[in-house]
Design a protein around this motif. Structure first.
Motif, short mmCIF file in Angstrom:
data_model
loop_
_atom_site.label_atom_id
_atom_site.label_comp_id
_atom_site.label_asym_id
_atom_site.label_seq_id
_atom_site.Cartn_x
_atom_site.Cartn_y
_atom_site.Cartn_z
N LYS A 114 -78.37 -11.73 -3.70
CA LYS A 114 -77.81 -10.46 -3.24
C LYS A 114 -77.22 -10.57 -1.84
O LYS A 114 -76.21 -9.94 -1.51
CB LYS A 114 -78.90 -9.38 -3.27
CG LYS A 114 -78.43 -7.99 -2.93
CD LYS A 114 -79.57 -7.00 -3.09
CE LYS A 114 -79.10 -5.57 -2.81
NZ LYS A 114 -80.20 -4.58 -2.96
N ASP A 115 -77.85 -11.41 -1.00
CA ASP A 115 -77.40 -11.56 0.38
C ASP A 115 -76.57 -12.82 0.60
O ASP A 115 -76.28 -13.18 1.75
CB ASP A 115 -78.63 -11.60 1.31
CG ASP A 115 -79.47 -10.32 1.20
OD1 ASP A 115 -78.87 -9.24 1.14
OD2 ASP A 115 -80.71 -10.43 1.17
N ASP A 116 -76.19 -13.48 -0.48
CA ASP A 116 -75.37 -14.69 -0.36
C ASP A 116 -73.97 -14.31 0.15
O ASP A 116 -73.38 -13.33 -0.31
CB ASP A 116 -75.25 -15.36 -1.74
CG ASP A 116 -74.64 -16.76 -1.65
OD1 ASP A 116 -73.45 -16.86 -1.29
OD2 ASP A 116 -75.35 -17.73 -1.94
N PRO A 117 -73.41 -15.07 1.10
CA PRO A 117 -72.08 -14.77 1.64
C PRO A 117 -70.98 -14.73 0.57
O PRO A 117 -69.97 -14.04 0.73
CB PRO A 117 -71.82 -15.91 2.64
CG PRO A 117 -73.17 -16.43 2.99
CD PRO A 117 -74.02 -16.24 1.77
N LYS A 118 -71.20 -15.48 -0.52
CA LYS A 118 -70.18 -15.51 -1.58
C LYS A 118 -70.28 -14.32 -2.52
O LYS A 118 -69.46 -14.16 -3.42
CB LYS A 118 -70.32 -16.81 -2.39
CG LYS A 118 -69.89 -18.06 -1.64
CD LYS A 118 -70.03 -19.31 -2.48
CE LYS A 118 -71.47 -19.77 -2.56
NZ LYS A 118 -71.63 -21.09 -3.20
N MET A 119 -71.28 -13.46 -2.31
CA MET A 119 -71.47 -12.30 -3.18
C MET A 119 -70.47 -11.22 -2.78
O MET A 119 -70.80 -10.25 -2.10
CB MET A 119 -72.91 -11.79 -3.09
CG MET A 119 -73.25 -10.73 -4.14
SD MET A 119 -73.04 -11.28 -5.83
CE MET A 119 -74.33 -12.52 -5.97
N SER A 120 -69.23 -11.40 -3.22
CA SER A 120 -68.16 -10.46 -2.89
C SER A 120 -68.26 -9.19 -3.72
O SER A 120 -69.02 -9.12 -4.70
CB SER A 120 -66.80 -11.12 -3.14
OG SER A 120 -66.64 -11.36 -4.53
N ASP A 121 -67.47 -8.20 -3.34
CA ASP A 121 -67.44 -6.95 -4.10
C ASP A 121 -67.01 -7.20 -5.55
O ASP A 121 -67.49 -6.54 -6.48
CB ASP A 121 -66.47 -5.95 -3.45
CG ASP A 121 -67.10 -5.23 -2.27
OD1 ASP A 121 -68.29 -5.48 -1.99
OD2 ASP A 121 -66.42 -4.41 -1.62
N ARG A 122 -66.10 -8.14 -5.73
CA ARG A 122 -65.62 -8.44 -7.08
C ARG A 122 -66.74 -9.00 -7.96
O ARG A 122 -66.87 -8.65 -9.13
CB ARG A 122 -64.43 -9.40 -7.03
CG ARG A 122 -63.80 -9.62 -8.39
CD ARG A 122 -62.40 -10.19 -8.28
NE ARG A 122 -61.83 -10.38 -9.58
CZ ARG A 122 -61.32 -9.41 -10.35
NH1 ARG A 122 -61.32 -8.17 -9.92
NH2 ARG A 122 -60.80 -9.68 -11.53
N VAL A 123 -67.55 -9.89 -7.40
CA VAL A 123 -68.67 -10.45 -8.14
C VAL A 123 -69.66 -9.35 -8.50
O VAL A 123 -70.15 -9.27 -9.63
CB VAL A 123 -69.37 -11.55 -7.33
CG1 VAL A 123 -70.52 -12.14 -8.12
CG2 VAL A 123 -68.39 -12.65 -6.97
N ILE A 124 -69.95 -8.48 -7.53
CA ILE A 124 -70.89 -7.37 -7.77
C ILE A 124 -70.32 -6.47 -8.87
O ILE A 124 -71.06 -5.97 -9.74
CB ILE A 124 -71.13 -6.56 -6.48
CG1 ILE A 124 -71.86 -7.44 -5.45
CG2 ILE A 124 -71.92 -5.30 -6.75
CD1 ILE A 124 -71.96 -6.84 -4.07
N GLY A 125 -69.00 -6.26 -8.87
CA GLY A 125 -68.37 -5.45 -9.90
C GLY A 125 -68.57 -6.04 -11.28
O GLY A 125 -68.87 -5.33 -12.25
#
Length: 613
Positions: free
Chosen positions: A228-239
């Protein structure tokens, strides 16, 4: 559950980020050079292509930069190539738009002294350009990524790209195999997470709901336990993770597990509301709409927006009727006015309708659950006896029933087409109208079976939209014959293709034409499951395993042949039906023989990836 997977699997997961380098030609050259020096990734490729970087980079450097950027994206069909294509004969010529990159890739590929990894990068770049081209080079693009894997088989990103390419052309089984291989190779937790989302969607497309649920729950667990706090966890990935949870809502909702469905809907909504609007607009939220409909039935007050039943206005804070829970209003005034204007009389009926609907959904779920415990529809059928029954019915003038028996017999044993076809022709001629059962059966009576198989396949594709159901009853008598017939049109074409491309030598097996044919056959067999329930037909499970193995989709072959064998072992065939027992004993032996070959194929594929391509 195939319809659940509405989102395209070739959507970008967002592991990379699009670059926006735009040289300002109005500025002095010294400014441009300073700006160019800061360029990275595809920005740098653009600068090199436009001649701003001089001779500071070699062909290897350019290809390495471009390949690295391409492989940083989950979806190589929507990448960094700019819209500065060259117009040529009314088409967008991507290859001409990047002449230096194209030339560098070709130069390295033709260099016999180039290292494998460097040459693999060149194939990645060339394959990428070909995949974007509208000049008919997509077949070459698939070959290019396969060659890249042969040169660098341990790079999980290459297998991920191959999975995307296979999904685009409809080879779902091969897509899943590539995703599994990529997952085995990667040691990066975030990559495991991204691949898990794609694997869950693919499994749903293959009607493997339990495995899809497990895959989605695994990625949710990874997200909660650190990513959840990984820098690569972009908004697109969360979407995309939110989309996966909307799919879970539908899976659990269809099973009657409402508490889990509601929980995942709440989590998905929270994720969706946390991402910025621009990113949200790039994501396909079709699964959310389906999930909302299900949640509205389970827990109406949860839906965050609704259309006023009185004035039609859409509001984010609807006021739902507390009695019937079937309608909502944008304001208290509309609710009061609607009550006076007729809702008072309708309310009780709407509540009754809602209760009936809930009861029907519950009964449907219980019926579906009970059917999962039923034996396969063909476990006690003897294909030779079915053929004899077809002959008798044809002689008696019961042509449609006769055609049905003949088709069932051929479904279970394709070798029966060597029998006398006179009663089959009579049955086909006696069928009324455009009968899919007679259509599929006509392949074996035609002078040119392959040509006829191709014709009925095209006809079935035109008619297929009219019937798209795999609902099954308890016995063969309950089967929807029209739907089964449309499925058999696909299977008959697959079988004719298989006969046409029978492997006669090792050279045949390795030929590109044969491999492509086997992939097409596996795809046709998979499409037939849209009309025939693979969970209820043992014969179809065998066909799926057999065709997957021929297409070198090892995981799929192992899954279906293993399921086929286990079902036979766990189902007691009625002792009075000796013919059926003999048929399934022979089929079980064939499946067991193939299962014994799979570990060796898998091992050979790991040592020599070209064996599976």
């Amino acid at each position: 559950m195939r319809d659940i997977a509405l989102s395209q699997l070739n959507d970008s997961i967002g592991m990379g980020k699009a670059f926006t380098f735009e040289p300002d030609l109005t500025k002095p050259k010294s400014y441009q050079r300073e700006n160019e020096m800061e360029a990275t990734g595809w920005d740098l490729v653009e600068a090199l292509e436009m001649g701003y970087m001089g001779q500071r980079f070699s062909a290897n450097d350019i290809i390495s930069i471009a390949s690295s950027d391409i492989l940083s994206r989950e979806d190589d069909t929507k990448g960094p190539i700019r819209l500065r294509y060259v117009q040529k004969h009314g088409k967008m010529d991507v290859l001409s738009a990047y002449p230096k990159l194209h030339k560098a890739a070709k130069q390295i590929i033709n260099d016999n002294n180039a290292e494998n990894e460097v040459k693999s990068n060149a194939y990645v770049v060339l394959s990428y350009l070909q995949a974007q081209s509208l000049e008919g080079t997509r077949g070459k693009a698939m070959d290019g990524i396969k060659k890249a894997i042969l040169l660098n088989p341990s790079d999980w990103r290459l297998h991920s790209v191959l999975a995307t390419r296979n999904m685009v052309i409809g080879n779902t089984s091969l897509c899943l195999d590539s995703l599994f291989r990529a997952g085995e190779l990667t040691t990066d937790e975030f990559a495991t997470f991204a691949l898990g989302i794609l694997r869950g969607k693919t499994l749903l497309r293959l009607n493997r709901e339990d495995e899809a649920i497990a895959a989605f729950n695994e990625v949710i667990s990874l997200y909660k336990n650190g990513l959840k706090d990984d820098p690569k966890m972009s908004d697109r990935v969360i979407g995309h993770l939110a989309v996966a949870e909307y799919m879970l809502v539908q899976c659990y909702g269809s099973r009657g597990e409402h508490r889990k469905a509601v929980h995942h809907f709440e989590d998905a909504e929270e994720k969706r509301n946390s991402i910025n609007k621009e990113t949200a607009q790039t994501i396909d939220w079709g699964n959310r709409m389906v999930a909302e409909i299900m949640i509205a039935d389970m827990k109406p007050g949860m839906i965050s927006h609704g259309e006023c039943d009185y004035c039609g206005k859409v509001t984010d804070s609807p006021k739902r009727c507390a009695a019937c829970k079937a309608v909502c209003y944008c304001s208290k005034d509309c609710q009061v006015t609607a009550w006076k204007n007729g809702h008072k009389k309708q309310c009780k009926k709407l509540k009754s309708d809602q209760d009936e609907k809930k009861s029907a959904n519950k009964n449907e779920f219980q019926t579906r659950q009970s059917r999962t415990n039923l034996p396969p529809l063909d476990i006690n059928l003897d294909p030779k006896q079915l053929w004899k029954e077809g002959v008798q019915l044809s002689k008696s003038g019961f042509y449609e029933d006769s055609a049905w028996k003949f088709l069932l017999a051929l479904f279970m044993d394709a070798a029966l087409d060597a029998n006398d076809k006179t009663p089959v022709k009579k049955a086909i001629e006696g069928c009324k109208g455009d009968n899919p059962v007679a259509m599929a059966l006509s392949v074996i009576t035609h002078r040119h079976p392959f040509k006829r198989a191709e014709e009925i396949f095209k006809q079935a594709n035109m008619d297929g939209g009219l019937v798209h159901t795999v609902e099954m009853g308890e016995t063969v008598d309950d089967v929807d014959r029209k739907s089964f017939g449309l499925g058999m049109c696909r299977l008959m074409y697959a079988r004719m293709l298989g006969r046409g491309f029978a492997v006669k030598s090792a050279a045949d097996a390795k030929s590109k034409t044969t491999r492509n044919a086997f992939e097409d056959i596996a795809k046709l067999v998979m499409v037939s499951t849209e009309y025939m329930d693979s969970q209820r037909w043992l014969t179809l499970q065998f066909e799926l395993g057999y065709s997957s193995m021929d297409a070198c989709a090892i995981n799929e072959a192992e899954k279906w042949l293993g399921k086929f064998k286990a079902t036979i072992d766990n189902t007691k065939t009625q002792s009075r039906n000796r013919g059926a027992a003999q048929h399934w004993s022979a089929m079980r032996s064939r499946a067991e023989s193939r299962l014994q070959m799979l570990p060796l194929m898998k091992k050979m594929g790991q040592n020599n990836p070209g064996f599976l391509m």
